[in-house]
Each structure stands twice: as C-alpha cells, then as structure tokens.
Design a protein around this motif. Structure first.
Motif, PDB file in Angstrom:
ATOM      1  N   MET A 115      76.042 118.978  58.937  1.00  0.00           N
ATOM      2  CA  MET A 115      76.904 119.285  57.800  1.00  0.00           C
ATOM      3  C   MET A 115      78.309 118.763  58.090  1.00  0.00           C
ATOM      4  O   MET A 115      78.839 118.943  59.172  1.00  0.00           O
ATOM      5  CB  MET A 115      76.926 120.803  57.578  1.00  0.00           C
ATOM      6  N   SER A 116      78.898 118.129  57.116  1.00  0.00           N
ATOM      7  CA  SER A 116      80.272 117.656  57.277  1.00  0.00           C
ATOM      8  C   SER A 116      81.136 118.319  56.213  1.00  0.00           C
ATOM      9  O   SER A 116      80.644 119.051  55.361  1.00  0.00           O
ATOM     10  CB  SER A 116      80.312 116.137  57.144  1.00  0.00           C
ATOM     11  N   SER A 117      82.422 118.065  56.272  1.00  0.00           N
ATOM     12  CA  SER A 117      83.299 118.702  55.292  1.00  0.00           C
ATOM     13  C   SER A 117      84.138 117.656  54.582  1.00  0.00           C
ATOM     14  O   SER A 117      84.380 116.571  55.097  1.00  0.00           O
ATOM     15  CB  SER A 117      84.180 119.739  55.983  1.00  0.00           C
ATOM     16  N   ALA A 118      84.558 118.026  53.392  1.00  0.00           N
ATOM     17  CA  ALA A 118      85.411 117.127  52.605  1.00  0.00           C
ATOM     18  C   ALA A 118      86.528 117.945  51.984  1.00  0.00           C
ATOM     19  O   ALA A 118      86.468 119.178  51.973  1.00  0.00           O
ATOM     20  CB  ALA A 118      84.584 116.456  51.521  1.00  0.00           C
TER      21      ALA A 118
END
Lengths: 74, 251
Positions: free
Chosen positions: B1-4
């Motif tokens: 999971m990555s974040s923006a």
C-alpha cells in the motif's frame, strides 16, 4: 510533497493562521514578500507534524492557503 | 500500500484568483470565501446576480466571478428587489457593510425585508465606516472611539448600537435571520453552515434571508490584526450575540 501550501505572494501577514493552528506549526517569516508583508511560513519538519485539519486555511482572510491530506491507496 | 496527497481545501471556483484590496486581517475576504463556497455547492454561479453596496464591500464585482450590479449608497436591497422581480429564476444577493445597510440604507433594508423579497442579504458588521476613515456607525459599540466619536460613543447623545439581525427577525416577510462571526475556525465553520442555510432559503423560494457577520476592522480600530480579532470575541459578541433568530424551515 507539502500538506500546507501557503501562497507567499497572496499572504498579507495578518498572522490569524498562527493562532488557528492547533499544533502551533505556522510562524511568520522574517523576510518581506514582494508586497512588503512578512508572510506566514511552515518548516519542512512541521509539514510532517501537520494533520491537514485546514483550520489555518479556514481562518485565512486572503484564501492564501491550500491543504492536502495524505491518503492511503491500494 | 502506498500513499498519495489529496487536496482537502481549495480556493472556491466562484471566487476569482486575484489579490484583494482589503487590509491585513480584514475578514471581508473570509466572508467572500464562504459566500463563494455556497455558490459552488449549490451550483448557482452562472445564474447568480450580486448587488454591490458602497463601502469596502463595493469591490466584490472584482472578486466574485459572477454578474454584479452596483447600487447607490444604501440602496442595494431596492436594486436587488428590481433584479429579483425581473429575473425570478436568478439567485440574487446583496453584500453590504454596516454604514451602508444600517445607516443610509435602513429604510431600504427594512422595507425589502418586510415585503419578503426573495433575496439574500449578507451584512458585514465591523462597527465602523471602514472605507471612509473609521467614522461612527449605527453599530459602533458604546464608548468605542472612532474618528467622529473621539471620546467614545456617548449613548446619551448618539443612541445605542442597532442589532439588525434581531430587528429584521420581527418582520413577517423574513424567512431566515441569523448572526455569525468568523473570528475562530469553529465560528468560520458555523458561519459557512448559516450562509448555506440562507442560500437554501432563497433557492426554495421561502422569502427574505439575512445573515449578519461580525468582522474585524484592524485599520480603523487602530489595532493589529490579532488584537482586532480578539476584540470580536471580547466586545462584539457580548453585545451582538451569535444565534439564528428566525428560520421558517424549522417551524
């Protein structure tokens, strides 16, 4: 990327955002902007502490602040 | 999971992206933003006609991205009456200061409200004439020093400050009347809700809607922006209580 983006040219240095921030992260610059005001600034370390509540942006009379929030994407 | 990063607070579309002439700490800008946000939310920007008053508020035609009619001093509600009757499908609002609305325009505002004209009035109360140099207004607080009351407003000679939101709430034609402030983030959020209620009142065709907003005038109060903002809570709110005085949708 910063969460709080302050438009330095739009800021008139009233300082209301410094009282609105619940974490006291915004301070006034000691360098004049092009209009001759001391604009509000936030340091890179304080950007990390910001929770994107947008209190500063809501109280800003000059709509000089834009807020971004970190969201998780799959 | 990555974040923006997702934008959570942006400049309203209905408000032009330009520098205003307002002094540092003047809350006209905040009130402009709340009105523009409501226009965005209800999607009425392209059918809104604003009526500008005389005073610091006059330049709203340069700041709102809408059509605007400029009215003679105090006569914005009379001009708005004509606009709304000629174009009943348009969203019509006036935006007036206290010198304009509560002094020279008292007759126009009371009769427009009493006729129940389907317009919305935003009334910015900063207890002084801002543009002309800080003279005493009908809303100037007792003992407040202004350029025409250098020893402070003497109520024995000059009378008492007018509470417009309460006064207009008495009139049958008024569907919505409230007073808000924009001195703290909490009050700004509440003010935004009230502005939207006033918009809804007009969009539903329920009658006249009125929102009084307490605002600071650091320049003419002779204060720095933070002290002026503190004065709103210390001196203005005790005399001009924040409340919704009339809301026919709640009945």
């Amino acid at each position: 990327m910063p969460k709080v983006v302050i438009d330095e040219l739009r800021c008139k240095g009233c300082g209301l955002c410094t009282t609105a921030c619940p974490h006291g992260l915004i301070r006034m610059s000691d360098k004049l902007n092009r209009q001759g005001f001391l604009p509000a600034v936030i340091s890179d370390e304080d950007q990390e502490k910001c929770v994107s509540c947008a209190m500063c942006a809501r109280i800003c009379p000059d709509v000089a602040i834009t807020i971004f929030k970190k969201v998780n994407i799959a | 999971m990555s974040s923006a990063l997702q934008q959570v607070f942006a400049h309203p579309v209905s408000l032009k992206d330009v520098q205003t002439h307002f002094c540092p700490g003047c809350q006209h800008g905040t009130i402009h933003r709340l009105v523009a946000e409501a226009m965005d939310q209800f999607g009425v920007q392209d059918r809104t006609i604003g009526v500008a008053s005389v005073g610091c508020s006059v330049f709203l035609y340069g700041y709102f991205d809408i059509d605007v009619v400029e009215a003679p001093h105090g006569r914005a509600p009379a001009v708005a009456t004509g606009v709304k009757r000629a174009c009943p499908d348009k969203f019509v609002f006036t935006y007036q200061g206290d010198g304009d609305l509560a002094a020279i325009g008292t007759s126009e505002i009371i009769h427009a409200a009493n006729r129940g004209e389907g317009m919305t009035v935003f009334f910015v109360n900063n207890t002084t004439y801002g543009m002309t140099g800080g003279q005493m207004a009908p809303t100037t607080l007792p003992s407040q020093k202004t350029s025409t009351s250098p020893y402070g407003r003497n109520v024995a000679n000059d009378g008492y400050p007018i509470r417009m939101a309460e006064l207009l709430a008495q009139l049958e034609g008024v569907a919505y009347s409230a007073r808000v402030a924009v001195n703290t983030p909490k009050n700004v959020v509440q003010a935004g809700r009230v502005v939207k209620q006033a918009f809804e009142t007009q969009i539903q065709g329920r009658g006249f809607s009125f929102v009084e907003v307490l605002s600071a005038c650091p320049t003419n109060w002779g204060m720095d922006p933070l002290t002026a903002n503190a004065r709103v809570a210390e001196e203005m709110i005790p005399y001009f209580p924040l409340a919704t005085f009339k809301d026919t949708s709640a009945a």
